[in-house]
Design a protein around this motif. Structure first.
Motif, short mmCIF file in Angstrom:
data_model
loop_
_atom_site.label_atom_id
_atom_site.label_comp_id
_atom_site.label_asym_id
_atom_site.label_seq_id
_atom_site.Cartn_x
_atom_site.Cartn_y
_atom_site.Cartn_z
N UNK A 113 69.81 29.39 175.40
CA UNK A 113 70.86 29.19 174.40
C UNK A 113 71.51 30.52 174.04
N UNK A 114 70.69 31.54 173.82
CA UNK A 114 71.20 32.85 173.45
C UNK A 114 72.04 33.46 174.58
N UNK A 115 71.52 33.41 175.79
CA UNK A 115 72.22 34.02 176.92
C UNK A 115 73.50 33.27 177.27
N UNK A 116 73.49 31.95 177.08
CA UNK A 116 74.65 31.16 177.46
C UNK A 116 75.80 31.21 176.47
N UNK A 117 75.50 31.42 175.19
CA UNK A 117 76.53 31.29 174.17
C UNK A 117 76.82 32.57 173.40
N UNK A 118 75.83 33.42 173.24
CA UNK A 118 76.04 34.63 172.43
C UNK A 118 76.70 35.74 173.24
N UNK A 119 77.47 36.57 172.55
CA UNK A 119 78.07 37.72 173.20
C UNK A 119 77.04 38.83 173.43
N UNK A 120 76.05 38.89 172.55
CA UNK A 120 74.94 39.83 172.73
C UNK A 120 73.74 39.31 171.96
N UNK A 121 72.57 39.81 172.31
CA UNK A 121 71.31 39.35 171.72
C UNK A 121 70.52 40.53 171.19
N UNK A 122 69.98 40.39 169.98
CA UNK A 122 69.10 41.39 169.39
C UNK A 122 67.70 40.81 169.33
N UNK A 123 66.74 41.50 169.94
CA UNK A 123 65.35 41.06 169.96
C UNK A 123 64.59 41.85 168.91
N UNK A 124 64.05 41.13 167.89
CA UNK A 124 63.28 41.78 166.83
C UNK A 124 61.81 41.82 167.20
N UNK A 147 70.13 32.62 164.72
CA UNK A 147 68.69 32.76 164.95
C UNK A 147 68.25 31.65 165.89
N UNK A 148 67.60 32.02 166.98
CA UNK A 148 67.16 31.02 167.94
C UNK A 148 65.90 31.49 168.65
N UNK A 149 65.09 30.52 169.11
CA UNK A 149 63.94 30.81 169.96
C UNK A 149 64.26 30.50 171.43
N UNK A 150 65.47 29.99 171.67
CA UNK A 150 65.85 29.50 172.99
C UNK A 150 66.62 30.59 173.74
N UNK A 151 65.97 31.24 174.71
CA UNK A 151 66.62 32.32 175.45
C UNK A 151 67.84 31.83 176.22
N UNK A 170 84.54 29.93 156.91
CA UNK A 170 83.99 31.25 156.59
C UNK A 170 84.37 32.27 157.65
N UNK A 171 84.39 33.53 157.29
CA UNK A 171 84.57 34.55 158.32
C UNK A 171 83.24 35.11 158.79
N UNK A 172 82.12 34.69 158.13
CA UNK A 172 80.78 34.97 158.64
C UNK A 172 79.95 33.70 158.51
N UNK A 173 79.42 33.23 159.64
CA UNK A 173 78.59 32.03 159.67
C UNK A 173 77.19 32.43 160.14
N UNK A 174 76.18 32.11 159.34
CA UNK A 174 74.79 32.41 159.66
C UNK A 174 74.08 31.10 159.99
N UNK A 175 73.45 31.06 161.14
CA UNK A 175 72.77 29.85 161.61
C UNK A 175 71.30 30.16 161.85
N UNK A 176 70.43 29.56 161.05
CA UNK A 176 68.98 29.81 161.13
C UNK A 176 68.31 28.65 161.86
N UNK A 177 68.28 28.72 163.20
CA UNK A 177 67.74 27.65 164.04
C UNK A 177 68.23 26.28 163.58
N UNK A 222 71.56 18.37 174.80
CA UNK A 222 72.98 18.26 175.11
C UNK A 222 73.83 18.34 173.84
N UNK A 223 73.39 17.64 172.80
CA UNK A 223 74.16 17.65 171.55
C UNK A 223 74.09 19.01 170.88
N UNK A 224 72.92 19.66 170.94
CA UNK A 224 72.80 21.00 170.37
C UNK A 224 73.78 21.97 171.05
N UNK A 225 73.86 21.90 172.37
CA UNK A 225 74.78 22.76 173.10
C UNK A 225 76.23 22.44 172.73
#
Length: 210
Positions: A189-200, A183-187, A145-152, A160-163
């Motif tokens: 995880x978000x800071x280590x892997x995402x290019x940016x984070x949106x907090x709702x 979508x994640x609850x793990x800060x 896909x050119x867009x992948x959506x991951x809901x936790x 370790x396996x999740x990372x």
């Protein structure tokens, strides 16, 4: 400049009188990974549904420039009467790929998510929760896909396996110019892997305070 695959402009959504999202602004470029964070019930899953066109915003605008999207949930949602390999290969049916080729592609992506050949022909009931989630990830990735959506998606995996799975997603995002909305609850995880984070925000607490 990278092409924008998905953009929310002042997008809001309400179920009747209950506002779930308000004035969301988000742009997602090709190959970029964005993390969505926020408390339960703040509208993260609703935003994913809007992203793929399952819902339209109540106000504002959403631009969708991707060709093909795939979504992975907390629940693997595998077909119980198909083996792991068959579940993954089934995702390629819409492309009319020959069965032998689809099976080969399924094997390759199942190996990439760290499942052994012994598990390829197991039915979902014969796999652990973590294994089922990896089959679900393979099913999402096999269509490229050119867009992948991951809901936790990796809550059933150890840390370790999740990372490891998320790093695989990030690697493929770069190689295939695939945009990822996580979508994640793990800060961490978000800071280590995402290019940016949106907090709702939690709009329910705002309503209760009125």
């Amino acid at each position: 400049m990278s092409q924008t695959a998905l953009a929310f402009e002042n997008a809001s959504f309400a179920y009747g009188n209950r506002t779930v999202l308000t004035d969301v602004n988000l742009s997602l470029s090709a190959g970029e990974m964005v993390a969505l964070m926020g408390p339960s019930g703040c509208g993260k899953s609703t935003l994913l549904e809007i992203a793929v066109g399952l819902r339209d915003p109540s106000s504002g605008h959403v631009t969708r420039n991707y060709r093909r999207a795939a979504i992975m949930f907390q629940d693997a949602r595998l077909l119980p009467w198909r083996t792991a390999q068959e579940n993954v290969a089934f995702a390629l049916k819409v492309d009319h790929i020959p069965i032998s080729q689809a099976q080969q592609q399924a094997e390759e992506i199942l190996a990439a998510v760290e499942l052994s050949p012994d598990h390829f022909r197991c039915f979902p009931r014969q796999l652990s929760g973590g294994m089922r989630q990896r089959v679900a990830l393979a099913r999402a990735l096999v269509i490229k896909p050119d867009l992948l959506l991951l809901d936790e998606p990796f809550s059933a995996l150890d840390r370790d396996l999740a990372e490891q799975m998320l790093w695989l997603v990030k690697k493929l995002a770069r190689e295939q110019s695939m945009s990822v909305l996580l979508v994640t609850h793990d800060r961490q995880e978000a800071e280590g892997l995402a290019d940016k984070t949106l907090l709702l925000p939690d709009l329910s607490s705002v309503r209760c305070a009125l």
